[in-house]
Write a protein that holds these residues in place. Structure first.
Motif, PDB file in Angstrom:
ATOM      1  N   MET A  27       0.823  -1.209   0.000  1.00 14.21           N
ATOM      2  CA  MET A  27       0.000   0.000   0.000  1.00 14.21           C
ATOM      3  C   MET A  27       0.864   1.268   0.000  1.00 14.21           C
ATOM      4  SD  MET A  27      -3.149  -0.846  -0.256  1.00 14.21           S
ATOM      5  CE  MET A  27      -2.528  -2.074  -1.383  1.00 14.21           C
ATOM      6  N   LEU A  28       1.943   1.255   0.738  1.00 12.73           N
ATOM      7  CA  LEU A  28       2.847   2.408   0.726  1.00 12.73           C
ATOM      8  C   LEU A  28       3.410   2.642  -0.675  1.00 12.73           C
ATOM      9  CD1 LEU A  28       4.722   1.924   4.099  1.00 12.73           C
ATOM     10  CD2 LEU A  28       3.499   3.994   3.403  1.00 12.73           C
ATOM     11  N   LEU A  29       3.773   1.580  -1.348  1.00 12.29           N
ATOM     12  CA  LEU A  29       4.304   1.720  -2.702  1.00 12.29           C
ATOM     13  C   LEU A  29       3.215   2.162  -3.670  1.00 12.29           C
ATOM     14  CD1 LEU A  29       6.684  -1.356  -2.777  1.00 12.29           C
ATOM     15  CD2 LEU A  29       7.315   1.047  -2.614  1.00 12.29           C
ATOM     16  N   LYS A  30       2.011   1.643  -3.485  1.00 20.70           N
ATOM     17  CA  LYS A  30       0.889   2.027  -4.352  1.00 20.70           C
ATOM     18  C   LYS A  30       0.621   3.527  -4.274  1.00 20.70           C
ATOM     19  CE  LYS A  30      -3.982   1.106  -5.206  1.00 20.70           C
ATOM     20  NZ  LYS A  30      -5.129   0.240  -4.892  1.00 20.70           N
ATOM     21  N   TYR A  31       0.749   4.079  -3.071  1.00 16.71           N
ATOM     22  CA  TYR A  31       0.483   5.498  -2.866  1.00 16.71           C
ATOM     23  C   TYR A  31       1.781   6.320  -2.770  1.00 16.71           C
ATOM     24  CZ  TYR A  31      -4.288   3.996  -2.333  1.00 16.71           C
ATOM     25  OH  TYR A  31      -5.520   3.444  -2.571  1.00 16.71           O
ATOM     26  N   ASN A  32       2.836   5.816  -3.412  1.00 14.81           N
ATOM     27  CA  ASN A  32       4.113   6.533  -3.539  1.00 14.81           C
ATOM     28  C   ASN A  32       4.685   7.005  -2.210  1.00 14.81           C
ATOM     29  OD1 ASN A  32       4.212   6.336  -6.404  1.00 14.81           O
ATOM     30  ND2 ASN A  32       2.677   7.950  -6.505  1.00 14.81           N
ATOM     31  N   GLY A  33       4.498   6.195  -1.176  1.00 16.97           N
ATOM     32  CA  GLY A  33       5.072   6.504   0.124  1.00 16.97           C
ATOM     33  C   GLY A  33       4.350   7.608   0.887  1.00 16.97           C
ATOM     34  N   ASN A  34       3.224   8.065   0.376  1.00 15.74           N
ATOM     35  CA  ASN A  34       2.470   9.126   1.036  1.00 15.74           C
ATOM     36  C   ASN A  34       1.803   8.570   2.291  1.00 15.74           C
ATOM     37  OD1 ASN A  34       0.253  10.907   1.777  1.00 15.74           O
ATOM     38  ND2 ASN A  34       0.710  11.987  -0.133  1.00 15.74           N
ATOM     39  N   ILE A  35       2.298   8.969   3.446  1.00 10.46           N
ATOM     40  CA  ILE A  35       1.828   8.437   4.726  1.00 10.46           C
ATOM     41  C   ILE A  35       0.369   8.799   4.976  1.00 10.46           C
ATOM     42  CG2 ILE A  35       2.163   8.516   7.237  1.00 10.46           C
ATOM     43  CD1 ILE A  35       4.352   6.975   5.735  1.00 10.46           C
ATOM     44  N   ALA A  36      -0.005  10.041   4.750  1.00  9.68           N
ATOM     45  CA  ALA A  36      -1.369  10.487   5.037  1.00  9.68           C
ATOM     46  C   ALA A  36      -2.400   9.735   4.199  1.00  9.68           C
ATOM     47  CB  ALA A  36      -1.486  11.989   4.805  1.00  9.68           C
ATOM     48  N   ILE A  37      -2.162   9.637   2.910  1.00 15.55           N
ATOM     49  CA  ILE A  37      -3.110   8.953   2.018  1.00 15.55           C
ATOM     50  C   ILE A  37      -3.172   7.466   2.336  1.00 15.55           C
ATOM     51  CG2 ILE A  37      -3.554   8.290  -0.376  1.00 15.55           C
ATOM     52  CD1 ILE A  37      -2.473  11.047  -1.193  1.00 15.55           C
ATOM     53  N   THR A  38      -2.014   6.844   2.535  1.00 22.22           N
ATOM     54  CA  THR A  38      -1.978   5.416   2.835  1.00 22.22           C
ATOM     55  C   THR A  38      -2.664   5.108   4.158  1.00 22.22           C
ATOM     56  OG1 THR A  38       0.118   5.246   1.629  1.00 22.22           O
ATOM     57  CG2 THR A  38      -0.475   3.390   3.025  1.00 22.22           C
ATOM     58  N   ALA A  39      -2.392   5.902   5.166  1.00 18.15           N
ATOM     59  CA  ALA A  39      -3.029   5.702   6.474  1.00 18.15           C
ATOM     60  C   ALA A  39      -4.535   5.838   6.359  1.00 18.15           C
ATOM     61  CB  ALA A  39      -2.476   6.689   7.495  1.00 18.15           C
ATOM     62  N   PHE A  41      -6.407   5.388   3.634  1.00 16.97           N
ATOM     63  CA  PHE A  41      -6.916   4.259   2.869  1.00 16.97           C
ATOM     64  C   PHE A  41      -6.975   2.989   3.708  1.00 16.97           C
ATOM     65  CE2 PHE A  41      -6.275   0.511   0.203  1.00 16.97           C
ATOM     66  CZ  PHE A  41      -7.342   0.633  -0.671  1.00 16.97           C
ATOM     67  N   MET A  42      -5.958   2.778   4.540  1.00 17.77           N
ATOM     68  CA  MET A  42      -5.888   1.557   5.353  1.00 17.77           C
ATOM     69  C   MET A  42      -6.630   1.693   6.690  1.00 17.77           C
ATOM     70  SD  MET A  42      -1.958   0.320   4.715  1.00 17.77           S
ATOM     71  CE  MET A  42      -2.243  -1.279   5.511  1.00 17.77           C
ATOM     72  N   HIS A  43      -7.207   2.864   6.934  1.00 16.75           N
ATOM     73  CA  HIS A  43      -7.917   3.125   8.191  1.00 16.75           C
ATOM     74  C   HIS A  43      -7.000   2.932   9.395  1.00 16.75           C
ATOM     75  CE1 HIS A  43     -11.552   3.302   5.800  1.00 16.75           C
ATOM     76  NE2 HIS A  43     -11.268   2.113   5.317  1.00 16.75           N
ATOM     77  N   LEU A  44      -5.800   3.497   9.278  1.00 16.16           N
ATOM     78  CA  LEU A  44      -4.802   3.424  10.340  1.00 16.16           C
ATOM     79  C   LEU A  44      -4.453   4.827  10.814  1.00 16.16           C
ATOM     80  CD1 LEU A  44      -2.222   0.917   8.792  1.00 16.16           C
ATOM     81  CD2 LEU A  44      -3.873   0.430  10.601  1.00 16.16           C
ATOM     82  N   HIS A  45      -4.012   4.911  12.044  1.00 24.83           N
ATOM     83  CA  HIS A  45      -3.462   6.178  12.528  1.00 24.83           C
ATOM     84  C   HIS A  45      -2.108   6.382  11.851  1.00 24.83           C
ATOM     85  CE1 HIS A  45      -1.686   9.131  15.247  1.00 24.83           C
ATOM     86  NE2 HIS A  45      -2.944   9.435  15.580  1.00 24.83           N
ATOM     87  N   ARG A  46      -1.782   7.612  11.593  1.00 23.55           N
ATOM     88  CA  ARG A  46      -0.516   7.947  10.929  1.00 23.55           C
ATOM     89  C   ARG A  46       0.681   7.338  11.667  1.00 23.55           C
ATOM     90  NH1 ARG A  46       3.472  11.825  11.006  1.00 23.55           N
ATOM     91  NH2 ARG A  46       4.020  12.692   8.996  1.00 23.55           N
ATOM     92  N   ASN A  47       0.684   7.405  12.990  1.00 22.94           N
ATOM     93  CA  ASN A  47       1.799   6.860  13.774  1.00 22.94           C
ATOM     94  C   ASN A  47       1.908   5.343  13.641  1.00 22.94           C
ATOM     95  OD1 ASN A  47       2.440   9.416  14.595  1.00 22.94           O
ATOM     96  ND2 ASN A  47       1.488   9.224  16.608  1.00 22.94           N
ATOM     97  N   TYR A  51       5.153   3.441  12.266  1.00 20.97           N
ATOM     98  CA  TYR A  51       5.765   2.332  12.998  1.00 20.97           C
ATOM     99  C   TYR A  51       5.960   1.141  12.065  1.00 20.97           C
ATOM    100  CZ  TYR A  51       6.349  -1.663  16.030  1.00 20.97           C
ATOM    101  OH  TYR A  51       6.829  -2.820  16.598  1.00 20.97           O
ATOM    102  N   ARG A  52       4.920   0.813  11.308  1.00 20.35           N
ATOM    103  CA  ARG A  52       5.026  -0.322  10.375  1.00 20.35           C
ATOM    104  C   ARG A  52       6.109  -0.075   9.318  1.00 20.35           C
ATOM    105  NH1 ARG A  52      -1.071  -2.398   8.898  1.00 20.35           N
ATOM    106  NH2 ARG A  52      -1.755  -2.820  11.016  1.00 20.35           N
ATOM    107  N   LYS A  53       6.163   1.138   8.805  1.00 12.05           N
ATOM    108  CA  LYS A  53       7.184   1.462   7.794  1.00 12.05           C
ATOM    109  C   LYS A  53       8.580   1.275   8.372  1.00 12.05           C
ATOM    110  CE  LYS A  53       8.841   5.081   4.724  1.00 12.05           C
ATOM    111  NZ  LYS A  53       8.692   6.463   4.278  1.00 12.05           N
TER     112      LYS A  53
END
Length: 83
Positions: A27-39, A41-47, A51-53
């Protein structure tokens, strides 16, 4: 064989710890490493995503977001999806 060699550390970690680091990486690669958009989309908190990254970087021992690793990871993920 190629995809397993590239992704095996994450696959093993996910199985052992019941995590979703491989999916997170995809998902990070799909969204070009954009933390806000990926978080979002995945329904995750940015932090949580950060942490996962960082955990992915620690497990792999290199940054899959930089060349030449980026290309290899993208190819391995595509092959892994087809299997």
């Amino acid at each position: 064989m190629f995809s397993q060699k590239i992704l095996q550390k994450l696959i093993d970690y996910d199985k052992q710890h019941q995590t979703e680091l491989l999916h997170t990486l995809a998902m990070l690669l799909k969204y070009n490493g954009n933390i806000a958009i990926t978080a979002d989309f995945m329904h995750l908190h940015r932090n949580t995503l950060l942490y996962r990254k960082n955990k992915i970087l620690e497990i792999l021992g290199y940054s899959p977001f930089e060349m030449p690793y980026y290309f290899n990871i993208i190819m391995a993920l595509q092959i892994n999806e087809m299997l």
